[in-house]
Design a protein around this motif. Sequence first.
Motif, PDB file in Angstrom:
ATOM      1  N   UNK A  89      15.059  53.794  41.726  1.00 31.28           N
ATOM      2  CA  UNK A  89      15.669  55.465  40.784  1.00 31.28           C
ATOM      3  C   UNK A  89      16.505  56.066  42.135  1.00 31.28           C
ATOM      4  N   UNK A  90      16.234  55.808  43.647  1.00 32.16           N
ATOM      5  CA  UNK A  90      17.040  56.472  44.424  1.00 32.16           C
ATOM      6  C   UNK A  90      18.203  56.789  44.602  1.00 32.16           C
ATOM      7  N   UNK A  91      19.046  57.985  44.565  1.00 28.75           N
ATOM      8  CA  UNK A  91      20.187  57.500  44.840  1.00 28.75           C
ATOM      9  C   UNK A  91      21.006  57.400  46.585  1.00 28.75           C
ATOM     10  N   UNK A  92      22.038  58.214  46.467  1.00 30.27           N
ATOM     11  CA  UNK A  92      22.150  58.342  48.468  1.00 30.27           C
ATOM     12  C   UNK A  92      22.064  59.314  49.314  1.00 30.27           C
ATOM     13  N   UNK A  93      21.237  60.500  48.553  1.00 32.47           N
ATOM     14  CA  UNK A  93      20.530  61.581  49.459  1.00 32.47           C
ATOM     15  C   UNK A  93      19.015  60.988  49.487  1.00 32.47           C
ATOM     16  N   UNK A  94      18.776  59.617  48.545  1.00 32.78           N
ATOM     17  CA  UNK A  94      17.554  60.512  48.846  1.00 32.78           C
ATOM     18  C   UNK A  94      16.520  60.548  49.698  1.00 32.78           C
ATOM     19  N   UNK A  95      17.020  60.405  51.069  1.00 35.16           N
ATOM     20  CA  UNK A  95      16.522  60.090  52.083  1.00 35.16           C
ATOM     21  C   UNK A  95      16.518  62.452  52.683  1.00 35.16           C
ATOM     22  N   UNK A  96      17.296  62.802  51.789  1.00 38.07           N
ATOM     23  CA  UNK A  96      17.217  64.246  51.720  1.00 38.07           C
ATOM     24  C   UNK A  96      16.228  65.243  51.150  1.00 38.07           C
ATOM     25  N   UNK A  97      15.863  64.436  49.734  1.00 38.80           N
ATOM     26  CA  UNK A  97      15.666  65.296  48.634  1.00 38.80           C
ATOM     27  C   UNK A  97      14.936  63.986  47.789  1.00 38.80           C
ATOM     28  N   UNK A  98      15.267  63.217  48.059  1.00 43.44           N
ATOM     29  CA  UNK A  98      14.306  61.819  47.216  1.00 43.44           C
ATOM     30  C   UNK A  98      12.389  62.081  46.602  1.00 43.44           C
ATOM     31  N   UNK A  99      12.577  61.635  46.382  1.00 41.32           N
ATOM     32  CA  UNK A  99      10.277  61.482  46.794  1.00 41.32           C
ATOM     33  C   UNK A  99       9.529  61.584  47.682  1.00 41.32           C
TER      34      UNK A  99
ATOM     35  N   UNK B  94      26.564  71.978  51.749  1.00 39.39           N
ATOM     36  CA  UNK B  94      26.652  70.959  50.436  1.00 39.39           C
ATOM     37  C   UNK B  94      25.712  70.347  51.302  1.00 39.39           C
ATOM     38  N   UNK B  95      25.029  69.076  50.100  1.00 44.65           N
ATOM     39  CA  UNK B  95      23.269  68.187  51.123  1.00 44.65           C
ATOM     40  C   UNK B  95      24.111  67.415  52.517  1.00 44.65           C
ATOM     41  N   UNK B  96      23.026  67.614  53.363  1.00 41.93           N
ATOM     42  CA  UNK B  96      23.401  67.241  54.365  1.00 41.93           C
ATOM     43  C   UNK B  96      24.825  67.817  55.116  1.00 41.93           C
ATOM     44  N   UNK B  97      25.558  69.187  54.690  1.00 38.15           N
ATOM     45  CA  UNK B  97      26.575  69.868  56.074  1.00 38.15           C
ATOM     46  C   UNK B  97      26.480  70.978  55.329  1.00 38.15           C
ATOM     47  N   UNK B  98      25.525  71.552  56.853  1.00 39.55           N
ATOM     48  CA  UNK B  98      25.592  73.044  56.292  1.00 39.55           C
ATOM     49  C   UNK B  98      26.550  73.999  56.793  1.00 39.55           C
TER      50      UNK B  98
ATOM     51  N   UNK C 123       4.660  63.616  42.907  1.00 36.35           N
ATOM     52  CA  UNK C 123       5.998  62.536  44.111  1.00 36.35           C
ATOM     53  C   UNK C 123       7.152  63.264  43.455  1.00 36.35           C
ATOM     54  N   UNK C 124       7.576  64.141  44.424  1.00 38.84           N
ATOM     55  CA  UNK C 124       8.851  65.022  43.672  1.00 38.84           C
ATOM     56  C   UNK C 124       9.165  66.143  44.631  1.00 38.84           C
ATOM     57  N   UNK C 125      10.289  66.959  45.026  1.00 42.46           N
ATOM     58  CA  UNK C 125       9.670  68.368  45.565  1.00 42.46           C
ATOM     59  C   UNK C 125       9.745  69.250  44.672  1.00 42.46           C
ATOM     60  N   UNK C 126       9.270  69.856  44.697  1.00 39.50           N
ATOM     61  CA  UNK C 126       9.251  71.408  44.493  1.00 39.50           C
ATOM     62  C   UNK C 126       9.568  72.780  44.518  1.00 39.50           C
ATOM     63  N   UNK C 127      10.628  73.158  43.473  1.00 37.03           N
ATOM     64  CA  UNK C 127      11.636  74.636  44.276  1.00 37.03           C
ATOM     65  C   UNK C 127      11.719  75.232  43.404  1.00 37.03           C
TER      66      UNK C 127
END
Length: 641
Positions: A602-612, A280-284, A40-44
Motif C-alpha cells: 500500500x505504500x506510494x512513492x512518498x511513503x518514506x515522507x508520510x506513509x505508515x 510541495x512534499x519533499x520540496x520546502x 499505524x498512521x500519521x495524525x494531523x
Amino acid sequence: MTRPLNIDDLYRFAIPANPVLSPDGDRVVYTLTTQDAEQDRPACSLWEVRTDGGPARRLTRGPADAAPRWSPDGTTVAFLREGRIHLLPAAGGEAEPLATGEQEHGGGVPVWSPDGTRIAFAAPACRPDPAAPVVIDRLGYKADGDGAFGPVRTHLFVADVATGETRQLTDGDFHAGPPAWSPDGSRLAFSASIGGDTDVTGASAAYVIDVDAEGAMPRLTGPATGLTGPVDWFADGTALLVVGRTTVSAGHLALLRQPLDGGAPVALTGALDRNVMPGGPGYPGALPQFRGGDIVFCARDRGVTRLYQLSADKITEFPLAEGTGVGGCSVAAKAGRAALLVSDRSSFGEIALLDLDTGSTTRVTEHTAEALPGVTLHPATEREFTISDGTRVHGFVVRDPKAAPHGPLLVDVHGGPHNAWSPHADPVHLYHQELASRGWTILALNIRGSDGYGEAFYTAAIGAWGDADEKDVLEPVAELVAEGLADPGRIALTGYSYGGYLACWLSARSDAFAAVVPGGVVTDLISMAGTSDTGHDLFTTEIGDRDRQVALSPLSHVDAVRAPTLILHGEADDTCPVGQAEQWFHALRVRDVPVRLVRYPGASHLFILSGRPSHRADYSRRLAGWVTGHTALRTAGADHD
C-alpha cells in the motif's frame, strides 16, 4: 542528560506545517502532524498560537485535518477534514462541514472570495466506481498515491458559505489547478493543460473564468506553450502572477507576470538565478504572496530554501538566522508581518513570526524540544569538493564529533533529480542519526543536477544521467578515504528515487561499495517512461532520445554488479513503479549477487515522507542493518585474506 536521536523516536515526532496568519496578524493557525502507533498512521490536527505570546493550543482532534485558511474578516477558519471542507469558528466551537448532504465530489484546498461569502476549490468532478473498467485515452491517467483515475477530472467549484450550495464551474477533458479569486471577486484564475495533445507535449497555461456568467468558458490568458504552476492576481486585476516557465523544458521555475490581454509573459526573477519554490512534499517552500506592490517568495540556495522580496526590479533576501530554511509562509500585509515555518540544524520545523519591515524573527513554538526532551542530533557540517573537470560540488557530512576517523562511510544520493540535501534536522532519513551513533560518517552530496546552485548546474546532467554526475560521488569518496576519514573497505551507498537510480548505476560502475541500498528505484528507463505517472514528461525533458534511455539504464550494465544489494520499494508506487525494483532483483538474483527485495504494501512513492510510521521505521532499520552487516563481512573477509 542528553541522548542521540534513534529510529524509535519517529513515534514521538510533532512536526508543524502550513502556517496561516489571521488578517489582523494576531493569530497563527497551523497543522501539527504526530504518529498514531495504534492505528499505524500519521495524525494531523489544527493548532493555534497567538502572536503576542502564550503556549500553542490544539483546535481540532484530527486525525486528518489539513489546509487551514482564514476568512477575510478573521472570524472563520476553513480547512479540509478527510477530503471535505469544514468551517471552524475562530471564537471557538465545533467544526461543521461546508455543504450539507452528500456531495458527488469531495473538497479541495479552500480559497475564500474577497468578500468572504464564497469558497472556491478544485476537486474531482465525480466519484469513480472502483469496480468499473478504467478507460484510458490520454497520458496522465494515474497519480502516485491515488492510482489510476481513468476519466475522472479535477474541476473548479464554488460554494456559498451561508447555504453550502455548490456549483461546478469548469468541465471537460482536463484537470483544473487550484483557483485564485480576482480582486473584485468576479473571476477565477487557474492553471490547466487544455488541448488535444497537451498530455504528450506537457504544456500548460493560465486561464480565467467568470464566476457568475451562466455557461462561462475558460479564457486563455497567454501562450499555451510553457509550464504553468500556481497562479495569483496582481492588485489591479490586469495580470496574473504565475510560477512557471515559458517553455516545456527542464530548468528553474520563475515568477512570471502574465497580462490578461494575451501578451507574452514577463520574467520577474531571472536575475536571481535560483529556482522559485512554491512548496510541495519533499520540496520546502511557499506560494508567492503580495505585500502591497511587493512580492514575497521562496527560492533555494545551497540546500536551504530562503525567503526573498521582489520590489520593482530589485530582489532582496530577508535576513533570517544563518542556516534557517523556510517551509511555509503566510503574509498579513496590513499587519506588516508574516508567519513562517522554519527549520534548522536542531529543529524539524517551528512557527516563527517575521517583521516584514525590520526582518527580525521570533519563534513562537518549540514542538521539537517539547516532543524530544534531552535528544540531541549529530551535526551536519558543510563540505565542498573540486571534481577533476573543475566543477565544485557542495554537500554535508553528518557524524559524531567524538567518532574515531577511518570508520565506515555511507554515501546517500538525493532524489529528484533536482532536489537537494539541506543541513537541517531530518525527520525522514533517520538512519543517518542511527548510523552516526554507531561511528559512521554520512556523506550527502548535492551533485550536478541539484537545485540551489544556478540553472547551469541544475541542467548539467540533462541527457547524461549517471554519465555526468557519477564522478561527483566517486571523487569525493576517494578524497575522504585519502584524508583518512573513511575506511575504503567499509563504504556503503544508498539513495531514493533518482538516488535509487544512481545507487544502481554506481554499483555497476564502481567496486568501491561494500553494500548498496537503492530505494524507490529506477532501473530501466524505457519501461519507466511508459509506466510512471510522470515518466513521459520526465524523460521527454531529461533524456529524450530512446538510445540514450537504453544506454543510461542501470539494467543495461547489471552484469558488472557485485555488491550485496537491498532493494526497498513501495508496492503502490506509481512514480517509480515496483516493476523497476522487480527487474533489478531478478537481474541480480540470476547472476548470484547477494540481493533482497522488500516491498511495502500500500505504500506510494512518498511513503518514506508520510506513509505508515511502521514502514518508515522499518525502512531505516533494514537499511542500517544491511550496510552494517555487509561492510563488516567485507572487512572480515579482507582481514582473513
